[in-house]
Scaffold this motif. Structure first.
Motif, mmCIF file in Angstrom:
data_model
loop_
_atom_site.group_PDB
_atom_site.id
_atom_site.type_symbol
_atom_site.label_atom_id
_atom_site.label_comp_id
_atom_site.label_asym_id
_atom_site.label_seq_id
_atom_site.Cartn_x
_atom_site.Cartn_y
_atom_site.Cartn_z
ATOM 1 N N UNK A 123 26.066 42.670 56.125
ATOM 2 C CA UNK A 123 27.425 42.251 55.793
ATOM 3 C C UNK A 123 28.498 43.146 56.373
ATOM 4 N N UNK A 124 28.116 44.317 56.881
ATOM 5 C CA UNK A 124 29.135 45.256 57.325
ATOM 6 C C UNK A 124 30.020 45.647 56.154
ATOM 7 N N UNK A 126 32.334 44.148 54.904
ATOM 8 C CA UNK A 126 32.648 43.003 54.051
ATOM 9 C C UNK A 126 31.669 42.882 52.888
ATOM 10 N N UNK A 131 37.626 44.067 53.249
ATOM 11 C CA UNK A 131 37.374 45.280 54.033
ATOM 12 C C UNK A 131 38.555 46.240 54.095
ATOM 13 N N UNK A 133 39.471 50.088 53.660
ATOM 14 C CA UNK A 133 38.673 51.310 53.728
ATOM 15 C C UNK A 133 39.265 52.405 52.836
ATOM 16 N N UNK A 134 38.394 53.073 52.087
ATOM 17 C CA UNK A 134 38.828 54.278 51.366
ATOM 18 C C UNK A 134 39.146 55.364 52.393
ATOM 19 N N UNK A 135 40.034 56.315 52.034
ATOM 20 C CA UNK A 135 40.392 57.366 53.004
ATOM 21 C C UNK A 135 39.179 58.108 53.549
ATOM 22 N N UNK A 139 36.804 55.605 56.085
ATOM 23 C CA UNK A 139 37.701 55.577 57.237
ATOM 24 C C UNK A 139 37.129 56.325 58.433
ATOM 25 N N UNK A 143 34.800 51.992 60.286
ATOM 26 C CA UNK A 143 35.523 51.598 61.500
ATOM 27 C C UNK A 143 34.590 51.199 62.615
ATOM 28 N N UNK B 7 38.781 46.621 60.563
ATOM 29 C CA UNK B 7 39.479 47.350 59.498
ATOM 30 C C UNK B 7 40.192 48.575 60.063
ATOM 31 N N UNK B 8 41.247 48.980 59.391
ATOM 32 C CA UNK B 8 41.982 50.184 59.795
ATOM 33 C C UNK B 8 41.704 51.302 58.796
ATOM 34 N N UNK B 9 41.729 52.538 59.252
ATOM 35 C CA UNK B 9 41.535 53.648 58.312
ATOM 36 C C UNK B 9 42.707 53.740 57.336
ATOM 37 N N UNK B 10 42.411 54.212 56.132
ATOM 38 C CA UNK B 10 43.468 54.546 55.183
ATOM 39 C C UNK B 10 43.758 56.031 55.353
ATOM 40 N N UNK B 76 30.858 41.019 59.253
ATOM 41 C CA UNK B 76 32.264 41.357 59.018
ATOM 42 C C UNK B 76 33.135 40.893 60.184
#
Lengths: 393, 135
Positions: A123-124, A126, A131, A133-135, A139, A143, B7-10, B76
């Motif tokens: 699922x990656x 997702x 999707x 991303x937490x810091x 992150x 990615x 997705x982008x980083x937070x 994804x």
């Protein structure tokens, strides 16, 4: 330390028969499993003082389960460390019972991973829902298109590079497991397969092929754990908890070599507590999310040297009748894998230690001591390892 | 600049210097002034000695592939159309490993131990993402 060996016993079990249940809730599957496991033990709802559960889909899993079953436990544990959570639960139930806090606990789990269409392995990001991303660490990881299977495949690739492990050796794990599944009428896939079938299946994430990966099913189950005194009054012969060990493994700030997995840490205290050696283990339930998981786990548990797992799983050694039969129910590779599978390791080990299949090919002969090792999370990034050694009278 | 569909980083305080450096085309990692240990991913404390006396060091941006996998299936959005792609753990010359993709080469050419160097792809005006390519 207090001697915990034989401080508690598994006295009741139930594996929910379902592999696909689009018309049931996860809490219903847990409820049905708990009821049958208590019947198996000859105990009732009122005997249960401790409630242990984990979920990746039920919010506040223990709280919602207690509400659904209308229970008021005085000891609650929702330790959630991935698929191996339930080996941790048994370890914690042993401690709680030995300390006199409770006399009886229920461990339960369920998931609708299949009917819910959850891509557990591919699922990656997702797989976690939206999707975002937490810091950290997301992150710096998600990615790049991580998948669960990819995080195991990377360790398989490294294992091949270091030790010359082959795709055919990985495949042997799937083949032996399917052979066991062919004896389990409840297993999802029961038709025998060959090494060629595995290595010719499409690649999901190199070097892992489709049949190197566990199935995705719905399902659930429950385990009843009791104090020695209570266990003696139960319907079934007790299956004693002889030893437990726990570990978490991660990247170590980018410096750990994760070719050595959590099992390396959890195995030593489990064997020390049980006072047994590897030669005493009659069968083992080794979490088989992927074929590489089994090879790495057997090595780091100490059943063979590091790098020799590929040889170890060959020649029928891990099949019933072999030196160390493993995953005799057909495992996650063939029987069932509803998101997390650790509870099913405890269920099959208990069935084997009860000699429930006596007189059939599925019974491990002279089965007195069994080992379960649950792995949760992902080998390549961060994961848990829970080792449990069980024995009959 | 093509539209970014991954997705982008937070970004938060403890990781902002990393992403700011990436935007300038520099890969940076952290080193503790008290215990001299490097660490990755970036964090607000030294994970080894728990000191907060950490500094940012510009990495050489060079390293080797520690392990990898060619991904053929990822559901994804943003990755599904990229398969097959190479997911890798690269060990930087400074000794820390980081997840990345190996780009600008055929997936079948990637091997453990191969030398790689950092390259950046701009996702938007704030974020550039570090990748690695054969060196």
């Amino acid at each position: 330390m207090v001697d915990l060996k034989r401080g508690a016993a598994i006295v009741g079990i139930n594996e929910h028969i379902t592999r696909y249940s689009p018309d049931k809730s996860e809490l219903q599957i847990q409820g049905e499993s708990v009821i049958k496991a208590l019947e198996d033990a000859g105990l009732t709802k009122n005997d249960v003082e401790g409630l242990f559960t984990a979920s990746s889909s039920i919010r506040n899993s223990g709280l919602n389960l207690a509400d659904y079953l209308n229970m008021y436990p005085k000891y609650v544990d929702n330790t959630t460390v991935g698929g191996g959570s339930f080996e941790f639960h048994l370890s914690h139930a042993l401690t709680a019972i030995s300390a006199g806090r409770i006399n009886c606990a229920v461990i339960t789990y369920s998931s609708l991973a299949r009917s819910g269409g959850v891509s557990v392995g591919t699922g990656g990001v997702a797989r976690f829902g939206h999707p975002r991303l937490d810091p950290s660490p997301d992150s710096f990881e998600e990615l790049y298109g991580l998948t669960t299977v990819g995080l195991y495949a990377m360790i398989a690739q490294r294992h091949m590079h270091l030790y010359g492990t082959t795709s055919e050796q990985l495949a042997q794990v799937a083949v032996s497991t399917r052979k066991h599944a062919s004896m389990n009428p409840e297993a999802l896939f029961r038709t025998p397969i060959t090494v060629e079938d595995v290595v010719n299946a499409r690649v999901i994430s190199s070097p892992l092929h489709l049949l190197d990966c566990c199935v995705i099913t719905d399902g659930g189950g429950a385990v009843v754990v009791a104090s020695p005194e209570l266990a003696r009054s139960c319907k079934q012969n007790p299956v004693w908890v002889l030893g437990v060990g726990e570990a978490l493994a991660h990247q170590g700030a980018g410096k750990r070599d994760l070719i050595e997995i959590a099992a390396k840490q959890s195995t030593t205290p489990a064997f020390a507590m049980a006072g047994v050696t590897h030669k005493d283990i009659d069968m083992a339930m080794i979490y088989d999310s992927f074929t590489i998981t089994v090879i790495e786990t057997l090595e780091d548990l100490g059943f063979c040297k590091k790098g020799e797992g590929g040889d170890f799983v060959s020649g029928g050694r891990i099949e019933i009748g072999g030196e160390l039969p493993i995953n005799t129910d057909g495992g996650g590779l063939s029987s069932n894998h509803p998101g997390m599978r650790g509870i099913f390791l405890l269920l099959e080990a208990t069935r084997q230690l009860r000699h429930q299949f006596e007189g059939t090919p599925r019974q491990v002969p002279n089965c007195n001591i069994a080992l379960c090792h649950g792995t949760g999370g992902a080998l390549g990034s961060r994961h848990s390892g829970g080792t449990v050694i069980l024995g009959r009278d | 600049m093509p539209e970014w569909n991954k997705p982008l980083p937070s970004v938060v305080g403890e990781t902002k210097p990393y992403w700011d450096s990436c935007k300038r085309g520099d890969l940076v990692i952290q080193k503790c002034d008290d215990c001299d240990e490097y660490q990755f991913y970036p964090r607000g404390i030294c994970s080894n000695c728990w000191s907060n006396n950490i500094q940012w060091i510009k990495s050489t941006g060079k390293g080797t592939v520690w392990t990898y996998t060619v991904t053929y299936q990822n559901r994804t959005h943003g990755f599904a159309q990229d398969v097959p792609y190479v997911l890798a753990l690269v060990e930087l010359d400074e000794g820390v490993k980081m997840f990345t993709n190996i780009v600008e080469c055929e997936p079948s050419s990637v091997q453990i131990g191969m030398s790689v160097e950092v390259t950046f792809i701009q996702a938007n005006n704030q974020i550039s993402v570090p990748y690695f390519r054969p060196a």
